[in-house]
Structure formats: C-alpha cells, structure tokens
Scaffold this active site. Structure first.
Site, mmCIF file in Angstrom:
data_model
loop_
_atom_site.group_PDB
_atom_site.id
_atom_site.type_symbol
_atom_site.label_atom_id
_atom_site.label_comp_id
_atom_site.label_asym_id
_atom_site.label_seq_id
_atom_site.Cartn_x
_atom_site.Cartn_y
_atom_site.Cartn_z
ATOM 1 N N TYR A 153 0.873 -1.219 0.018
ATOM 2 C CA TYR A 153 0.011 -0.073 -0.284
ATOM 3 C C TYR A 153 0.866 1.335 -0.123
ATOM 4 C CZ TYR A 153 -4.560 -2.216 0.516
ATOM 5 O OH TYR A 153 -6.000 -2.925 0.383
ATOM 6 N N ASN A 193 -13.114 -3.607 4.621
ATOM 7 C CA ASN A 193 -14.199 -3.615 3.588
ATOM 8 C C ASN A 193 -14.008 -4.751 2.788
ATOM 9 O OD1 ASN A 193 -11.755 -2.882 2.437
ATOM 10 N ND2 ASN A 193 -12.711 -0.746 1.677
#
Ligand code: UDP
Ligand code: MG
Length: 137
Positions: free
Chosen positions: A49, A112
């Site tokens: 990330y 999520n």
C-alpha cells in the site's frame, strides 16, 4: 485478456467470506489464474500500500492487513480490472451500490472485505508482489 489482483482481506477471511468473494467473481465470468493464502507482515502490507503512505489511515490500514491471513488471487477476463471494481463497490460501504460485496459485507471503510487493482498500472505492480510467473496458470 486483462488480469487484476484481488485480495480477500483479513476481515472477510475471518468471517468465512472467501467462497462468497470467489463465487461472485466467477459468476461474472472472471477466471482464477492464481490463488494463495498469505499472512502479510507489517512491512509487506506497507510495501503493498505504499501509494497511500502519506494518508492518515495508512498505519491503521496496514496493521489491519497484517492482522490475519488474506487470500490473494489473480483474476482474468476482458475488462477484468473494471469488472472486479464493480463487483466490489465503492471503498466506503455506505456509498457502495446495492448488491456489491462491500455494500453486502463491509463493516467500515477500512474493513471492507476486498481489494482489487484500480488500473493496469497498479495491476502490473500488485500481481508480481504476490505471484511469480510459475504461479500464474
Ligand atoms: N481506507 C481507509 N480509510 C479511508 C480510505 C481507505 O481505511 O478513508 C482503506 C480501505 O481498506 C481501502 C484501502 O484503504 O480499501 C485502500 O484505499 P483506496 O482509496 O485505494 O480504496 P480501494 O481502491 O480499496 O477502493
Ligand atoms: Mg485502491
């Protein structure tokens, strides 16, 4: 044929949603070319990330991603990147459309359920982050 990297995130693995994620992708005609279970270290999550390293959510996101096993997959199909993003829904589950994975199962904007490459450029970085040539069939 386009390829995209999909991750079933630790929240979804813990909640036994691996099959549901794969089922929805296969039902849309996408083909699995590579698949493995991985436990990311904090450093590996940070490397994956790295584009978000300046974001306020970076520390929390990367410790979440390192908190338990993930499933990493390479899915293939025409327009696979866009199609997986449509199956996932918006990052924030409150903004995700009805019937998307995130609308159905995400518990917060962080937890999520699923990751999908957002562009051909991201996919070109993300696929080899997890898979070597001989692991893509
Ligand atoms: N994320 C978060 N807070 C935010 C935005 C993103 O915790 O305000 C997390 C969330 O898990 C998201 C990931 O960081 O999936 C990567 O963010 P991105 O904007 O790339 O969303 P995505 O491409 O996953 O929809
Ligand atoms: Mg993204």
């Amino acid at each position: 044929m386009e390829q995209t990297l999909v991750i079933v995130k630790p929240d979804a693995v813990a909640r036994r949603l691996i099959g549901e994620v794969i089922r929805r992708c296969e039902a849309e005609g996408l083909v699995v070319r590579g698949l493995k279970m991985v436990a990311l270290s904090q450093r590996e999550a940070e490397g994956f990330y790295h584009v978000h390293r300046q974001q306020p959510f970076f520390g929390s996101l990367t410790s979440f991603m390192a908190s338990g096993p993930c499933i990493a997959m390479v899915l293939e199909g025409e327009g696979a990147i866009r199609r997986v993003r449509d199956i996932m829904g918006a990052t924030d589950p409150l903004k995700a459309e009805q019937g998307t994975l995130r609308r159905s199962f995400a518990t917060s904007i962080e937890r999520n359920v699923v990751h999908g490459s957002d562009s051909a450029e991201s996919a070109a970085f993300e696929i080899p982050y997890f898979f070597s040539r001989v692991e893509l069939l």
